[in-house]
Design a protein around this motif. Structure first.
Motif, PDB file in Angstrom:
ATOM      1  N   TRP A  38      55.284 -12.117  66.109  1.00 35.23           N
ATOM      2  CA  TRP A  38      55.777 -13.193  65.685  1.00 35.23           C
ATOM      3  C   TRP A  38      56.627 -13.255  64.374  1.00 35.23           C
ATOM      4  CZ3 TRP A  38      57.461 -17.924  66.221  1.00 35.23           C
ATOM      5  CH2 TRP A  38      57.724 -18.645  65.172  1.00 35.23           C
ATOM      6  N   ILE A  39      56.042 -12.296  63.612  1.00 34.16           N
ATOM      7  CA  ILE A  39      57.117 -11.798  62.463  1.00 34.16           C
ATOM      8  C   ILE A  39      58.399 -11.365  62.855  1.00 34.16           C
ATOM      9  CG2 ILE A  39      57.369 -10.356  60.373  1.00 34.16           C
ATOM     10  CD1 ILE A  39      54.201 -10.758  60.126  1.00 34.16           C
ATOM     11  N   PHE A  40      58.351 -10.496  63.913  1.00 34.19           N
ATOM     12  CA  PHE A  40      59.702  -9.889  64.490  1.00 34.19           C
ATOM     13  C   PHE A  40      60.460 -11.131  64.919  1.00 34.19           C
ATOM     14  CE2 PHE A  40      62.047  -8.293  67.964  1.00 34.19           C
ATOM     15  CZ  PHE A  40      62.752  -7.187  67.354  1.00 34.19           C
ATOM     16  N   ILE A  41      59.969 -11.850  65.749  1.00 31.91           N
ATOM     17  CA  ILE A  41      60.725 -12.950  66.390  1.00 31.91           C
ATOM     18  C   ILE A  41      61.271 -14.016  65.554  1.00 31.91           C
ATOM     19  CG2 ILE A  41      60.556 -15.008  68.057  1.00 31.91           C
ATOM     20  CD1 ILE A  41      58.402 -13.525  69.662  1.00 31.91           C
ATOM     21  N   ARG A  42      60.515 -14.214  64.634  1.00 29.23           N
ATOM     22  CA  ARG A  42      60.855 -15.083  63.471  1.00 29.23           C
ATOM     23  C   ARG A  42      62.054 -14.571  62.620  1.00 29.23           C
ATOM     24  NH1 ARG A  42      56.442 -16.621  59.207  1.00 29.23           N
ATOM     25  NH2 ARG A  42      56.503 -14.303  58.770  1.00 29.23           N
ATOM     26  N   THR A  43      61.975 -13.363  62.380  1.00 30.59           N
ATOM     27  CA  THR A  43      63.016 -12.688  61.559  1.00 30.59           C
ATOM     28  C   THR A  43      64.471 -12.497  62.366  1.00 30.59           C
ATOM     29  OG1 THR A  43      61.429 -11.085  60.471  1.00 30.59           O
ATOM     30  CG2 THR A  43      63.816 -10.515  60.514  1.00 30.59           C
ATOM     31  N   VAL A  44      64.297 -12.211  63.655  1.00 30.73           N
ATOM     32  CA  VAL A  44      65.429 -12.311  64.666  1.00 30.73           C
ATOM     33  C   VAL A  44      66.099 -13.569  64.361  1.00 30.73           C
ATOM     34  CG1 VAL A  44      66.218 -11.694  66.862  1.00 30.73           C
ATOM     35  CG2 VAL A  44      64.394 -10.273  65.795  1.00 30.73           C
ATOM     36  N   LEU A  45      65.210 -14.748  64.572  1.00 25.39           N
ATOM     37  CA  LEU A  45      66.002 -16.024  64.821  1.00 25.39           C
ATOM     38  C   LEU A  45      66.534 -16.616  63.489  1.00 25.39           C
ATOM     39  CD1 LEU A  45      63.045 -17.924  66.544  1.00 25.39           C
ATOM     40  CD2 LEU A  45      65.322 -17.256  67.534  1.00 25.39           C
ATOM     41  N   ILE A  46      65.960 -16.046  62.624  1.00 25.73           N
ATOM     42  CA  ILE A  46      66.524 -16.356  61.182  1.00 25.73           C
ATOM     43  C   ILE A  46      67.723 -15.751  60.845  1.00 25.73           C
ATOM     44  CG2 ILE A  46      66.105 -16.287  58.677  1.00 25.73           C
ATOM     45  CD1 ILE A  46      63.218 -16.961  58.947  1.00 25.73           C
ATOM     46  N   VAL A  47      67.813 -14.373  61.042  1.00 28.27           N
ATOM     47  CA  VAL A  47      68.997 -13.727  60.808  1.00 28.27           C
ATOM     48  C   VAL A  47      69.977 -13.984  61.979  1.00 28.27           C
ATOM     49  CG1 VAL A  47      70.070 -11.338  61.467  1.00 28.27           C
ATOM     50  CG2 VAL A  47      67.716 -11.754  60.103  1.00 28.27           C
ATOM     51  N   GLY A  48      69.593 -14.271  63.089  1.00 22.89           N
ATOM     52  CA  GLY A  48      70.790 -15.064  64.046  1.00 22.89           C
ATOM     53  C   GLY A  48      71.276 -16.291  63.662  1.00 22.89           C
ATOM     54  N   ILE A  49      70.361 -17.017  63.220  1.00 17.84           N
ATOM     55  CA  ILE A  49      71.059 -18.416  62.616  1.00 17.84           C
ATOM     56  C   ILE A  49      71.812 -18.329  61.521  1.00 17.84           C
ATOM     57  CG2 ILE A  49      70.366 -20.691  61.711  1.00 17.84           C
ATOM     58  CD1 ILE A  49      67.872 -20.479  63.349  1.00 17.84           C
ATOM     59  N   CYS A  50      71.347 -17.492  60.652  1.00 16.42           N
ATOM     60  CA  CYS A  50      72.280 -17.286  59.477  1.00 16.42           C
ATOM     61  C   CYS A  50      73.451 -16.597  59.615  1.00 16.42           C
ATOM     62  CB  CYS A  50      71.538 -16.069  58.460  1.00 16.42           C
ATOM     63  SG  CYS A  50      70.113 -17.145  57.493  1.00 16.42           S
ATOM     64  N   PHE A  51      73.515 -15.585  60.817  1.00 18.59           N
ATOM     65  CA  PHE A  51      75.030 -15.117  61.190  1.00 18.59           C
ATOM     66  C   PHE A  51      75.871 -15.993  61.757  1.00 18.59           C
ATOM     67  CE2 PHE A  51      77.549 -13.044  64.461  1.00 18.59           C
ATOM     68  CZ  PHE A  51      78.192 -11.971  63.587  1.00 18.59           C
ATOM     69  N   ILE A  52      75.229 -17.031  62.609  1.00 17.21           N
ATOM     70  CA  ILE A  52      76.196 -17.949  63.120  1.00 17.21           C
ATOM     71  C   ILE A  52      76.631 -19.118  62.109  1.00 17.21           C
ATOM     72  CG2 ILE A  52      76.262 -20.020  64.712  1.00 17.21           C
ATOM     73  CD1 ILE A  52      73.861 -18.712  66.409  1.00 17.21           C
ATOM     74  N   ILE A  53      75.836 -19.225  61.025  1.00 18.52           N
ATOM     75  CA  ILE A  53      76.411 -20.121  59.946  1.00 18.52           C
ATOM     76  C   ILE A  53      77.233 -19.469  59.100  1.00 18.52           C
ATOM     77  CG2 ILE A  53      75.901 -21.366  57.988  1.00 18.52           C
ATOM     78  CD1 ILE A  53      72.942 -21.716  59.446  1.00 18.52           C
TER      79      ILE A  53
END
Length: 331
Positions: A38-53
């Protein structure tokens, strides 16, 4: 007499404790694996959203630091092959950046303060002062939120082109009116009368916030001899700091990014109005060295345009989030 210490009797663990221990030994690795997954999935989602922004900003920053020849080099993706600051210097010179930022800052700050004052008064009146037709008037205020400003473009333009108050200017001078275009007066007048950009939304914010305050505050002020103006200024307004912060920040940012009213009333005065000159086909050849590089300067100008807002957000982020949360605009 035997005084030697007797060995203590240890209780054998109960069946429930033994079962819990066996369950923990069996499932602990699985639970730990789930937690790390869950920590890995959450980190990937946060990094991906930040990159899109951040992707548009990173792209514009990369383009702003490129040389002209890098624009046609397919191998250049993020890091420029020929690093240069000439693009920034050229665009700042073309936009007259210090003057444009100063004008935009004065306009945005002036309209924000005027809109705060006028909309706070209107919101307090709708929230606390009951009079005949208040519901109809508030419905009209809400209606102004959904009406596009383009629908009243012509009468608004003519109103400030031949500005007059009840025909008094024409009565005493014989002229049609005062030309207020090419100045900031149209913005200040409309903002001071709660008819500026997004003023319907600001009145709604203040009304909802003042309605949420307890009536005991007003009643205590009335008992002490304060009238309606004194109660508003000394009691209600100091308690409306979250709503004030929200309205001022919204007003400042929206006025900074406004291009419609700026081009209608005062073109070539603000930063965004001059940035429109960077569109393809409008930049003078002596600045860009050819029309093929206008996209290079347009991205650089956009980066310079959002830079002051980005700096403002760094300092006002905490207050902005708190004010939006306390005024109930989330959810």
């Amino acid at each position: 007499m035997d005084t030697s210490p007797k060995p203590s009797k240890r209780r054998s663990p109960s069946a429930a404790a033994q079962a819990a221990a066996r369950w923990y030994d069996t499932h602990a690795p699985l639970e730990k694996a789930k937690r790390w997954l869950w920590i890995f999935i959450r980190t990937v989602l946060i990094v991906g959203i930040c990159f899109i922004i951040l992707y548009p900003i990173l792209t514009k920053l990369s383009i702003a630091l490129r040389d002209k020849q890098d624009m046609f080099d397919a191998t250049v993706v993020w890091l420029p092959r020929h690093f240069t600051l000439d693009n920034i210097k050229t665009v700042m010179d073309y936009l007259k950046y210090p003057e444009s930022v100063t004008n935009t800052l004065l306009l945005s700050l002036g309209t924000a303060l005027l809109q705060f004052a006028s909309c706070a008064l209107a919101g307090y009146g709708f929230a606390r002062l009951k009079f005949w037709g208040s519901g109809i008037l508030f419905g009209i205020v809400i209606f102004t939120i959904v009406v596009p400003p383009q629908t009243i473009m012509v009468p608004t333009y003519l109103h400030y082109r031949f500005f007059d108050i009840f025909g008094l200017f024409r009565l005493f001078t014989g002229k049609d009116g005062v030309n207020l275009l090419e100045s900031f007066w149209p913005f200040f007048i409309s903002s001071g009368l709660a008819m500026g950009l997004k003023n319907g939304l600001y009145i709604y914010i203040f009304r909802q916030f003042f309605r949420s305050l307890p009536k005991d505050l007003e009643e205590a002020a009335y008992v002490d001899g304060a009238g309606v103006p004194g109660t508003f200024l000394r009691v209600m307004l100091p308690n409306a700091v979250p709503a004030i912060a929200t309205v001022v920040l919204f007003s400042f940012i929206w006025q900074w990014n406004d291009s419609y009213f700026v081009n209608l009333f005062a073109p070539n005065y603000t930063l965004l109005a001059r940035m429109l000159d960077l569109l393809p086909g409008t930049v003078r050849p002596e600045y860009v060295g050819g029309i093929s590089h206008t996209s290079l300067y347009l991205n650089t100008g956009t980066l310079l345009g959002i830079l002051p807002i980005f700096i403002l957000y760094l300092f006002a982020q905490k207050y902005f989030v708190e004010s939006v949360e306390r005024t109930g605009l989330v959810g």
